[in-house]
Design an enzyme around this catalytic site. Sequence first.
Site, PDB file in Angstrom:
ATOM      1  N   CYS A   1      -1.811   8.637   3.148  1.00 30.05           N
ATOM      2  CA  CYS A   1      -1.594   8.145   1.783  1.00 30.05           C
ATOM      3  C   CYS A   1      -2.740   8.575   0.880  1.00 30.05           C
ATOM      4  O   CYS A   1      -2.519   9.100  -0.197  1.00 30.05           O
ATOM      5  CB  CYS A   1      -1.370   6.642   1.768  1.00 30.05           C
ATOM      6  SG  CYS A   1      -2.497   5.730   2.802  1.00 30.05           S
TER       7      CYS A   1
ATOM      8  N   GLU B   1       0.890  -1.173   0.000  1.00 29.64           N
ATOM      9  CA  GLU B   1       0.000   0.000   0.000  1.00 29.64           C
ATOM     10  C   GLU B   1       0.916   1.207   0.000  1.00 29.64           C
ATOM     11  O   GLU B   1       1.563   1.509   1.007  1.00 29.64           O
ATOM     12  CB  GLU B   1      -0.915  -0.052   1.243  1.00 29.64           C
ATOM     13  CG  GLU B   1      -2.160   0.779   1.073  1.00 29.64           C
ATOM     14  CD  GLU B   1      -1.962   2.186   1.553  1.00 29.64           C
ATOM     15  OE1 GLU B   1      -1.570   3.030   0.715  1.00 29.64           O
ATOM     16  OE2 GLU B   1      -2.176   2.429   2.741  1.00 29.64           O
TER      17      GLU B   1
HETATM   18  P1  NDP Z   1       9.488   4.672   3.735  1.00 31.52           P
HETATM   19  O1  NDP Z   1       8.626   4.087   2.696  1.00 31.52           O
HETATM   20  O2  NDP Z   1      10.947   4.733   3.458  1.00 31.52           O
HETATM   21  O3  NDP Z   1       9.346   3.880   5.127  1.00 31.52           O
HETATM   22  C1  NDP Z   1       8.219   3.141   5.496  1.00 31.52           C
HETATM   23  C2  NDP Z   1       8.690   1.907   6.260  1.00 31.52           C
HETATM   24  O4  NDP Z   1       9.510   1.113   5.416  1.00 31.52           O
HETATM   25  C3  NDP Z   1       9.528   2.200   7.485  1.00 31.52           C
HETATM   26  O5  NDP Z   1       9.220   1.262   8.496  1.00 31.52           O
HETATM   27  C4  NDP Z   1      10.940   1.997   6.973  1.00 31.52           C
HETATM   28  O6  NDP Z   1      11.818   1.696   8.012  1.00 31.52           O
HETATM   29  C5  NDP Z   1      10.758   0.812   6.043  1.00 31.52           C
HETATM   30  N1  NDP Z   1      11.794   0.655   5.012  1.00 31.52           N
HETATM   31  C6  NDP Z   1      12.601   1.586   4.458  1.00 31.52           C
HETATM   32  N2  NDP Z   1      13.410   1.050   3.522  1.00 31.52           N
HETATM   33  C7  NDP Z   1      13.103  -0.274   3.465  1.00 31.52           C
HETATM   34  C8  NDP Z   1      13.552  -1.372   2.661  1.00 31.52           C
HETATM   35  N3  NDP Z   1      14.495  -1.225   1.736  1.00 31.52           N
HETATM   36  N4  NDP Z   1      12.972  -2.579   2.861  1.00 31.52           N
HETATM   37  C9  NDP Z   1      11.985  -2.738   3.762  1.00 31.52           C
HETATM   38  N5  NDP Z   1      11.526  -1.736   4.560  1.00 31.52           N
HETATM   39  C10 NDP Z   1      12.069  -0.523   4.407  1.00 31.52           C
HETATM   40  O7  NDP Z   1       8.923   6.082   4.107  1.00 31.52           O
HETATM   41  P2  NDP Z   1       9.678   7.355   4.725  1.00 31.52           P
HETATM   42  O8  NDP Z   1       9.468   7.338   6.160  1.00 31.52           O
HETATM   43  O9  NDP Z   1      11.111   7.447   4.281  1.00 31.52           O
HETATM   44  O10 NDP Z   1       8.875   8.532   4.033  1.00 31.52           O
HETATM   45  C11 NDP Z   1       9.206   8.924   2.681  1.00 31.52           C
HETATM   46  C12 NDP Z   1       7.973   9.256   1.875  1.00 31.52           C
HETATM   47  O11 NDP Z   1       7.120   8.119   1.816  1.00 31.52           O
HETATM   48  C13 NDP Z   1       7.098  10.346   2.447  1.00 31.52           C
HETATM   49  O12 NDP Z   1       7.574  11.601   2.069  1.00 31.52           O
HETATM   50  C14 NDP Z   1       5.762  10.024   1.853  1.00 31.52           C
HETATM   51  O13 NDP Z   1       5.674  10.609   0.574  1.00 31.52           O
HETATM   52  C15 NDP Z   1       5.766   8.517   1.720  1.00 31.52           C
HETATM   53  N6  NDP Z   1       5.041   7.816   2.790  1.00 31.52           N
HETATM   54  C16 NDP Z   1       3.881   7.199   2.469  1.00 31.52           C
HETATM   55  C17 NDP Z   1       3.137   6.552   3.440  1.00 31.52           C
HETATM   56  C18 NDP Z   1       1.843   5.875   3.129  1.00 31.52           C
HETATM   57  O14 NDP Z   1       0.995   5.744   4.017  1.00 31.52           O
HETATM   58  N7  NDP Z   1       1.631   5.360   1.921  1.00 31.52           N
HETATM   59  C19 NDP Z   1       3.565   6.536   4.834  1.00 31.52           C
HETATM   60  C20 NDP Z   1       4.846   7.166   5.068  1.00 31.52           C
HETATM   61  C21 NDP Z   1       5.535   7.790   4.069  1.00 31.52           C
HETATM   62  P3  NDP Z   1      13.316   2.343   8.040  1.00 31.52           P
HETATM   63  O15 NDP Z   1      13.150   3.818   7.969  1.00 31.52           O
HETATM   64  O16 NDP Z   1      13.894   1.848   9.303  1.00 31.52           O
HETATM   65  O17 NDP Z   1      14.050   1.781   6.874  1.00 31.52           O
END
Ligand code: NDP
Length: 468
Positions: free
Chosen positions: A277, A243
Amino acid sequence: MADYKLVIGGEGVTTSDHLDVKNPATEQVVGRCPIATDEHLDAAVDAAATAFLAWSVVPDEERKAAVCRMADVIRENSEELAELLTREQGKPLNGLGSRFELQGAEAWARHTATIDLPVEILHQDESGSVELHRKPLGVVGSITPWNFPLMIAIWHIAPAIRTGNTVVLKPSPYTPLSTIRMVELLNEVLPAGVLNVVTGRDDLGQKITEHAGIQKIVFTGSSATGKKVMQAAADTLKRVTLELGGNDAGIVLPDANPSEIAEGLFWGAFINNGQTCAALKRLYVPDALHDEICAALVEYASKVQMGDGLDETSILGPIQNKMQFDKVVELVEDARARGARILCGGTVPEGSGYFYPATIVADVSDGFRLVDEEQFGPVLPVIRYSSLDDAISRANASESGLGGSAWSSDIDRAKQVASQLECGSVWINNHGMVKPFAPFGGVKASGIGVEFGRQGLEEYTSIQVVHS
Ligand code: NDP
């Protein structure tokens, strides 16, 4: 300062290293989150795999009752969890903030407990029958973001547990504490090992997606990370539900009444400070209604109080983290430099915390970064259109396809527009109102698979066809 523990096999597990978790309203440390080692992750997967042996064969009614007990635990502890959520996430206790999120978490758990996946008879005659059975997958890895940490965790774990899987959950390092506390509490009503939580450094998510002992990943976060999750899951052929982000467009039709829709438009865009989102991130309005809609939105924004989420009078809090705050400032300044008009907000207040006021921007169009990129913050660009067909094609000219909305006094006309939007959910005269019985997911770069409802539950199962 409290040091939190991992939860593995029903026990709190202390780690030697920790990360500071900061309150975005004050930039003060709220607590310290444990940093899991590779051995901790292996132990969590082992505990979940062992628990799966028993949990996967527990009668369905017992698993339903367990998910109901999870909902009860959330309700009984909602005030404690809401306060911790506010302190690490920033969202206010009130309004559409932490208490609202806890109510959502409870409602989703309770509804998930009611959905059945009965055996389907595909064929039956005198020669025999063909039956479709649903079986749990095994250990589910759940990776959650920082915008709705508790509700999204429940969106992942309730259907997984309901269908007989066990879970290793990894919250975002920005907001891990309320999730750890919720998992501790849920472990009081679940068998040991059914629900485990690990937290740690940035490579932990990737290690989970690669782990050979995990059969499925459910991930909510950015499209960029979603692609990495899918790549990392390929080697072990894991199932994935992704998602991902959206850049949802709303289209106001010429017959809409600006004063009637202003409140819905505002909260469609600014719920959770726009860090949602499926929030309204681009608003297309007809030339004839443009000024009236802008004025109604600005007037509504002026009544919404921003402040520390622990203050009961705050309705919007700070942006959750510095990275996101910088992104919002950058996109607004880029639009301003290109001649956009900032109708309200748009300036960073003095003092500590990542506060940014609700900001409405006019004289922008496609081609501005603020319109083309997902801002994920408290900013709404209002874009004029003169032809409805043109507005629809501009709304669709995006890599994302999560949600969309049409605003009109004529529901049938709005539905006609809705049918032309390239997205997984379309709302008429509101935006983003997800429901626990309605499948939710994106098309294009907004994801793979759906959550919620029967179709969402099915994603936690494999099919076994029994021919007799
Ligand atoms: P991310 O997508 O990077 O992070 C979401 C989760 O994924 C965190 O728990 C993160 O943990 C984990 N993650 C990061 N890299 C990996 C990987 N390679 N493999 C598996 N898990 C991973 O979101 P961000 O926090 O960096 O936010 C960046 C942008 O994402 C925002 O500006 C926004 O646009 C979007 N976003 C969208 C959301 C939604 O609900 N669809 C929610 C949050 C953000 P860790 O940081 O420890 O790697």
